[in-house]
Design an enzyme around this catalytic site. Structure first.
Site, PDB file in Angstrom:
ATOM      1  N   ASP A 138     -10.020  -3.583  -5.395  1.00  0.00           N
ATOM      2  CA  ASP A 138      -9.007  -2.640  -4.486  1.00  0.00           C
ATOM      3  C   ASP A 138      -9.234  -1.037  -5.378  1.00  0.00           C
ATOM      4  OD1 ASP A 138      -6.969  -0.966  -3.412  1.00  0.00           O
ATOM      5  OD2 ASP A 138      -5.588  -2.583  -3.659  1.00  0.00           O
ATOM      6  N   SER A 143       0.852  -1.060   0.168  1.00  0.00           N
ATOM      7  CA  SER A 143      -0.066   0.181   0.036  1.00  0.00           C
ATOM      8  C   SER A 143       0.798   1.373  -0.021  1.00  0.00           C
ATOM      9  CB  SER A 143      -1.096   0.088   1.140  1.00  0.00           C
ATOM     10  OG  SER A 143      -1.874   0.879   0.999  1.00  0.00           O
ATOM     11  N   HIS A 187      -8.178  -4.736  -0.851  1.00  0.00           N
ATOM     12  CA  HIS A 187      -7.181  -4.094  -0.524  1.00  0.00           C
ATOM     13  C   HIS A 187      -6.618  -4.468   0.939  1.00  0.00           C
ATOM     14  CE1 HIS A 187      -3.948  -0.763  -0.457  1.00  0.00           C
ATOM     15  NE2 HIS A 187      -4.506  -0.469   0.541  1.00  0.00           N
TER      16      HIS A 187
END
Ligand SMILES: *[C@@H]1O[C@H](CO)[C@@H](O)[C@H](O)[C@H]1NC(C)=O
Ligand SMILES: *[C@@H]1O[C@H](CO)[C@@H](O)[C@H](O)[C@H]1NC(C)=O
Length: 403
Positions: A343, A189, A373
């Protein structure tokens, strides 16, 4: 029906309504995921309310999740774990105990959390680093960079860069018995964002002699220009990262000034002077047909030039690695990109895969159809998911073979 049972019925309906999120049928353990997501949403609601009352900053409430998940640096029979500092930046260091004749491999890990929350000491990150150290018999350095809103870009980037640069010194690699040809930088991320930015920046640094062997970018955030990509549209309300939160994270990386957040939310934040950058994030060219589906590409709508002047960070490749020119991508190491179908950041990763392949970089792209995600966060009880374990194994297995 008595008043009590009526109230109970009403309460159950409200709870069910609150817990229910449209999780795709293909995702396993749907109800567990919905419950976890309801937990995240409640914290977000408390954060919004507390901020609205003027009590605290939104991110301070979200940071509670990080604090609750704190684990001390405890060594086990396989790995010695210590908190220390590299170049004045705190790191959590995992050194395998197993004696090996040759030099070891090393992974510099950068945690996620939207540049605002998260930490290397969080239980899932701590566990992931232990697994990596154990499975690969590798030294793992998990970076504890400073966070927004206390610190904005480029502090996060610079902290990570300082650690990588420190570790890549010949004398330091030797001290930890690490092979200079087998070092990886990896992150998920916002950590994948920092890993990609650091890998680019190293190419231009004459002081760094050792080269990264690979970079692993796990559902990374890679661009600030277009926050209306097909993946943003399709996954606006999917767990655990709704579009509104991603917009908040991006804007908070640069400033707490809400004008940037508002401009980003309507995707009108890029000044016309920067129009040339849009070709680097043009999904109409960079996404395979499968992901374009029936989305229609619309030309960008430009915002005021004031924002770009005030917060130039959001146009900087150190914050948005997809904005780097092709000439800056040559020489990048072998790259592993993991993307999740459900995501908002999916298309960032896929576009980087396209751009790297175009300039001849070897890329291994793992696209997980039934993933959301943040999948790697769900590897510790009681919030563990089979998905989390599957993604973690896939990533570590790839590292083991390729590093
Ligand atoms: C130590 O390594 C062994 C072999 O890989 C494994 O079975 C064991 O669970 C590990 N211990 C810990 C605490 O992770
Ligand atoms: C994006 O790509 C499409 C299709 O190739 C093209 O028509 C459009 O002009 C491009 N837009 C930008 C801003 O580069």
């Amino acid at each position: 029906m008595g008043t009590k049972s009526l109230c109970l019925l009403l309460a159950s309906v409200l709870v069910a309504y609150y817990v229910y999120t449209p999780v795709p049928e293909t995702i396993e353990e749907r109800w567990k995921l919905m419950l976890i997501n309801a937990g995240f949403r409640s914290v977000a609601h408390v954060a919004e309310f507390a901020e609205w009352l003027g009590l605290v900053h939104y991110m301070e409430v979200l940071m509670m999740i990080t604090s609750i998940e704190y684990t001390a640096p405890i060594s086990d029979e396989n790995v010695t774990v210590t908190d220390t500092k590299f170049n004045n930046v705190p790191v959590r260091l995992y050194v395998p105990r197993k004696q090996s004749s040759g030099l070891k491999r090393a992974v510099i890990y950068i945690h996620g959390g939207g540049w605002c929350v998260g930490g290397s000491a969080m239980e899932p990150y701590d566990l992931l680093s232990r697994w990596t150290a154990n499975e690969l018999n590798a030294v793992v350095i998990s970076v504890e960079y400073r966070l927004a809103p206390m610190h904005h870009f480029p502090v996060q980037f610079e902290d990570v860069y300082a650690v990588v640069k420190f570790f890549l010194q010949t004398s330091v690699l030797a001290r930890y018995g690490v092979d200079p040809d087998r070092v990886c930088v990896s992150g998920d991320s916002a950590g994948g964002n920092l890993a990609a930015a650091v890998a680019q920046q190293l190419l231009d640094d004459p002081e760094v002699k050792a080269k990264l062997k690979i970079q692993a970018l796990l559902y990374p955030a890679l661009q600030t220009l277009d926050l209306d990509l097909p993946s943003y549209k399709e996954n606006e309300n999917k767990p655990i990262l709704p579009k509104s939160l991603m917009v908040r994270f991006w804007s908070e990386y640069f400033t707490t000034d809400v004008s940037l957040k508002e401009a980003m939310a309507s995707n009108r934040h890029v000044p016309a002077e920067s129009s040339h950058l849009f070709r680097f994030v043009n999904w109409s060219n960079l996404l395979p047909e499968k992901f374009k589906k029936d989305h229609v590409y619309a030309s960008p709508i430009y915002g005021s030039s004031k924002l770009g002047k005030k917060y130039p960070g959001f146009l900087d490749p150190r914050a948005a690695p997809l904005l780097a020119d092709d000439t800056k991508l040559f020489g990048l190491p072998v790259t592993y990109v993991l993307t999740c179908q459900h995501d908002v950041l999916r298309d960032d990763g896929i576009m980087y895969v396209s751009r790297l392949r175009k300039v001849g970089i070897e890329v291994i792209h793992d696209h997980i159809e039934d993933a959301i995600h943040g999948a790697l966060m769900f590897i510790t009880s009681p919030t563990d998911l089979a998905l989390g374990h599957r993604v973690a194994n896939k990533y570590i297995e790839w590292l083991n073979v390729n590093l």
